[in-house]
Write an enzyme that holds these catalytic residues in place. Structure first.
Site, PDB file in Angstrom:
ATOM      1  N   CYS A   1       0.831  -1.206   0.000  1.00  0.00           N
ATOM      2  CA  CYS A   1       0.000   0.000   0.000  1.00  0.00           C
ATOM      3  C   CYS A   1       0.862   1.252   0.000  1.00  0.00           C
ATOM      4  CB  CYS A   1      -0.927  -0.003   1.208  1.00  0.00           C
ATOM      5  SG  CYS A   1      -1.974   1.462   1.341  1.00  0.00           S
TER       6      CYS A   1
ATOM      7  N   CYS B   1      -0.470   4.045   2.296  1.00  0.00           N
ATOM      8  CA  CYS B   1      -0.187   3.768   3.711  1.00  0.00           C
ATOM      9  C   CYS B   1       1.274   4.042   4.058  1.00  0.00           C
ATOM     10  CB  CYS B   1      -0.493   2.309   4.039  1.00  0.00           C
ATOM     11  SG  CYS B   1      -2.115   1.732   3.530  1.00  0.00           S
ATOM     12  N   ASP B   2       2.187   3.591   3.222  1.00  0.00           N
ATOM     13  CA  ASP B   2       3.600   3.554   3.582  1.00  0.00           C
ATOM     14  C   ASP B   2       4.512   4.444   2.741  1.00  0.00           C
ATOM     15  OD1 ASP B   2       2.925   1.599   5.467  1.00  0.00           O
ATOM     16  OD2 ASP B   2       3.182  -0.016   4.019  1.00  0.00           O
TER      17      ASP B   2
END
Length: 314
Positions: free
Chosen positions: A136, A139-140
């Protein structure tokens, strides 16, 4: 087989399931939640979460799931370890079998089984998961600001991830196994017009390089067989997700990928008393905060459904 009757059964943990449990237990519905095969869901494999409201300094995925579990338990949720192995939604109340040995009859069911990221299946990919390998970018990606990264995939998701990363990374390799992208035309144009993205056509990943963290990747050309190594710091896999919905397909509508279909703007399904929250239905956003929001919706929808049932019985 043992049997039990419950008012609200929540299948799955993660942000959606735990939030549904918090709301349902505060409403006095005495929910029972089964964690599923991966208690806490995808976030238990995420090292750092910095985009969930309320955690000013960030938090580890496992810790956040423990916090949500404690909050749900505080209000009386009965949280159990177990896996829903089959369901029968053909009559009401609904029947759910846990671990093939315990039958639950539920007046309402909230499905929060989530989805699983598809990975390439490489040993090095698994070993370096959360050490530079991620499923992701939203997300990261922040952790790789100013660094060189790679994205695997040729569809809209991969294109979106590459474009997102190109805003914070000076170089993004997009690894495409064919000689064309499967992404929509507009997404293809955006990728190809982006100077920070370099497409590696007809390419497959042979190995992610690094010991303690991602340091590079070895790519093989699918036409010539030539192998090339690249220095990278982050490796993002964007070849799709598989929703964990197989046991519901005989009763609930799904799209072509397997995501459960709900009424727009709600968590309701075509079967009364069955609600879906989180990534089991959401193939667009797939974020912890949106999953939590849909968990709230599922609990409120269930509460209103049960109230209406009680009113009918009077």
């Amino acid at each position: 087989m043992t049997q039990e009757n419950v008012k609200v059964l929540i299948i799955g943990s993660g942000p959606a399931g735990y939030t549904a449990a918090i709301y349902a237990s505060r409403a006095g519905l005495n929910p029972v939640l089964y964690t599923g095969g991966e208690p806490g869901g995808q976030l238990t494999t995420t090292t750092d979460v910095e985009n969930f409201p309320g955690y000013a300094e960030g938090v580890s995925g496992p810790q956040m799931m423990m916090d949500l579990q404690k909050q749900a338990e505080r209000f009386g949720t009965d949280i159990r370890f177990g896996l829903a192995t089959s369901v029968d939604f053909s009559s009401y109340p609904h029947k759910v079998i846990i671990d093939e040995k315990h039958e639950i009859t539920a007046e309402s069911v909230i499905i929060s089984t989530g989805a699983s990221v598809k990975y390439l299946g490489l040993e090095s990919e698994s070993r370096l998961l959360n050490k530079g390998v991620s499923g992701c970018a939203v997300c990261d990606g922040f952790f790789y600001k100013g660094k060189v990264v790679a994205v695997v995939g040729g569809g809209d998701t991969a294109a979106e991830e590459a474009l997102y990363l190109s805003n914070i990374c000076p170089k993004v390799y997009l690894i495409v196994r064919r000689d064309e992208l499967r992404a929509s035309k507009i997404m293809q144009k955006r990728v190809m017009d982006n100077a920070n993205i370099e497409i590696l056509w007809n390419s497959s990943t042979e190995e992610v390089l690094g010991v303690e963290e991602v340091e590079g990747m070895r790519i093989v050309n699918n036409v010539t067989g030539e192998k090339t190594e690249y220095d990278i710091n982050g490796f993002f896999v964007a070849i799709g997700h598989k929703p964990n919905t197989d046991i519901f397909k005989d009763y609930l509508e799904t799209d072509e990928t397997g995501y459960l279909i709900v009424e727009p703007g709600s968590s309701r399904t075509k079967i009364e008393g069955v609600f879906v929250t989180g990534d089991a239905a959401d193939k667009i956003y797939r974020q912890a905060v949106t999953a939590a929001g849909s968990g709230c919706m599922g609990a409120l929808d269930a509460e209103r459904f049960l109230a209406a049932k009680e009113a009918e019985a009077v």
